[in-house]
Design an enzyme around this catalytic site. Structure first.
Site, PDB file in Angstrom:
ATOM      1  CE  LYS A  22      -4.503 -27.762  14.216  1.00 18.88           C
ATOM      2  NZ  LYS A  22      -4.424 -27.330  15.619  1.00 18.88           N
ATOM      3  CG  ASN A  23      -1.340 -26.368  17.764  1.00 18.52           C
ATOM      4  OD1 ASN A  23      -2.199 -26.346  16.883  1.00 18.52           O
ATOM      5  ND2 ASN A  23      -1.430 -27.144  18.828  1.00 18.52           N
ATOM      6  CB  CYS A 116     -10.924 -30.614  18.218  1.00 21.53           C
ATOM      7  SG  CYS A 116     -10.132 -31.190  16.718  1.00 21.53           S
ATOM      8  NE  ARG A 121     -10.412 -26.176  22.668  1.00 22.03           N
ATOM      9  CZ  ARG A 121      -9.712 -26.531  21.592  1.00 22.03           C
ATOM     10  NH1 ARG A 121     -10.292 -27.186  20.631  1.00 22.03           N
ATOM     11  NH2 ARG A 121      -8.453 -26.204  21.466  1.00 22.03           N
ATOM     12  CG  ASP A 305      -2.651 -31.165  21.155  1.00 26.11           C
ATOM     13  OD1 ASP A 305      -3.756 -31.118  21.717  1.00 26.11           O
ATOM     14  OD2 ASP A 305      -2.164 -30.186  20.546  1.00 26.11           O
ATOM     15  NE  ARG A 397      -9.357 -28.591  12.456  1.00 27.96           N
ATOM     16  CZ  ARG A 397      -9.448 -28.350  13.749  1.00 27.96           C
ATOM     17  NH1 ARG A 397     -10.219 -29.084  14.501  1.00 27.96           N
ATOM     18  NH2 ARG A 397      -8.772 -27.371  14.302  1.00 27.96           N
TER      19      ARG A 397
END
Ligand code: UD1
Length: 435
Positions: A22-23, A116, A121, A305, A397
């Protein structure tokens, strides 16, 4: 209401193929708009965040579509630099479109990103670096407007190796004039993935994966294809499931070279890992060992993570463990949920103290963010009885089909779907016969 139902208490048994990262996929999708042509991404994960990113790219005038497991993007008709709030607020990675829109069109209007809620952030490092390349900003309550003439390469020092800021600066530098140096850059494998994709399209980037990245601006990119690496966090999630439940499993296509930061911790927990042709084989102990002190850290340290999946696994360990979260200030959201399953966890500032040797019991819990949601699946699989996990939209997600994957690993899991939620993911899962 949609929820996952897991009947816990069985050791892992089976094998699973690890989805694309995903990232890596999300910034690569941003990068695709730097080229006024076609790019093809093999092994692209079919997750909600990728679907959201496709919606944004289409909103900007691009065309995208799936051919099997490959996603193609044609950005030749890109004709807008304005991103709407409804898509941007759903994920953090929308901010990387700032660098690529500036590179391609010289301007961008972009809402503050969502994603999230695991901390404040901010995006100050992104904006500061771009300013040094010649970008001017007007910041409103909800939007950032950015504009530049020709972006100009320069030396940028990051005070913290932010993954997103490093990605944004790389994206802005690809078509800029001259050389850009990013010093103190993030070294996460996803940075290497982004640069490898861009180089496959004709960019000139060296040093990715080290703290000093050099980008020599090129006039244009060309059509290209790239195969995205497997997702190290998804693979790590299933390793933690083995630590929590015991048993044996094979992870096919696991990105072993990207997972080095996790292996010493798993080793300390008594998890056995062996490499076999095409697979990483994991054997979980009957009861895993506690770890006295773990700090999350930028790559190559233990990834933030993986912090929640680790915490879920340590609830049943044979002693007291301490996890200190150093990256995000609000990443202990699952503590309450784990406590309701019987876990004994104290939080002191940024440190969680987990007293193990607890047999968790199934109950109703709620996922509040992506990795915490996956961690609840691990806790549920190791618990006695049935656990219902709501908030599974967060899990979808980032996990292509966690129901299929956990079933393949021998976990008894069912998906209860809502009447409708406007997304075709659950339908797809049902159509493929996984749920
Ligand atoms: C990315 C990952 C996320 C992962 C994180 C850290 C994606 C889509 N997400 O998020 O899964 O957990 O890296 O490995 O790839 N910071 C600032 N100012 C900035 C930018 C960041 O202070 O301008 C701070 C953040 O608040 C945070 C820390 O730096 O405390 C790390 O953030 P960053 O590395 O940027 O993470 P993301 O790119 O958001």
């Amino acid at each position: 209401m949609e929820y996952l139902e897991i009947e816990g208490g069985r050791p892992l048994s089976g094998q699973v193929c690890i989805q694309g990262s995903k990232n890596a996929a999300l910034p690569i999708l941003s990068a695709a708009i730097l080229h006024g042509g076609r790019s093809v991404l093999h092994h692209c994960p079919r997750i909600r965040d990728v679907e959201e990113m496709q919606k944004i790219l289409r909103e900007l005038g691009c065309h995208t579509g799936w051919e099997g497991e490959a996603l193609w993007i044609d950005a030749s008709s890109l004709d807008s630099f304005v991103i709407s709030k409804k898509h941007a607020e759903k994920m953090r990675c929308s901010i990387t479109l700032l660098g690529s829109l500036l590179g391609r069109l010289g301007q961008a209007v972009i809402p503050y990103p969502g994603g999230c809620v695991i901390g404040e952030r901010p995006i100050d490092l992104h904006l500061q670096g771009l300013r040094e390349m010649g970008v001017s900003f007007t910041q409103g309550e909800e939007l950032v407007e950015a504009r530049c003439g020709k972006l100009t390469g320069t030396r940028i020092s990051l005070r913290f190796p932010s993954v997103g800021a490093t990605e944004n600066l790389i994206l802005a530098a690809v078509l800029a004039q001259g050389d850009t140096w990013i010093l103190g850059a993030a070294q996460e494998p996803e940075i290497l993935e982004l640069c490898s994709f861009l180089n496959a399209l004709g960019a000139k980037i060296s040093g990715a994966g080290t703290p000093s990245i050099r980008i020599t601006g090129v006039k244009e990119l060309h059509d290209g294809e790239y195969t995205i690496a497997s997702d190290r966090i998804v693979a790590g999630t299933y390793l933690m499931a083995a630590a929590a439940c015991g048993g044996e499993a094979a992870l096919l296509r696991a990105p072993v070279s990207h997972m080095q930061g996790m292996f010493p911790v798993l080793h300390r927990m008594g998890v056995e890992l062996s490499r076999e042709p095409g697979a990483l084989v994991v054997r979980g102990p009957k009861r895993c060992r506690s770890v006295t002190e773990i700090h999350t850290a930028p790559h190559p340290g233990f990834p933030t993570d993986m912090q929640s999946p680790l915490m879920a696994a340590l609830c049943g360990a044979d002693g007291v463990s301490r996890i200190t979260e150093t990256i995000f200030e609000a990443r202990f959201k699952i503590v309450e949920e784990l406590r309701s399953m019987g876990a004994q966890i104290q939080v002191e500032d940024h440190t969680a103290v987990i007293t193990g040797a607890r047999k968790l019991s199934g109950c109703c819990v709620k996922a509040r963010e992506l990795r915490g949601g996956a961690a609840l699946c691990i806790a549920a699989a190791s618990a006695q009885g049935v656990t219902r996990i709501s908030g599974c939209q967060y899990i979808f997600r980032g996990y292509e089909n966690i129901i299929r994957d956990l079933k393949k690993l021998g976990i008894v899991i069912k998906y209860h779907q809502p009447m409708t939620d406007g997304w075709d993911g659950p339908t797809r899962i049902r159509d493929r016969g996984y749920a």
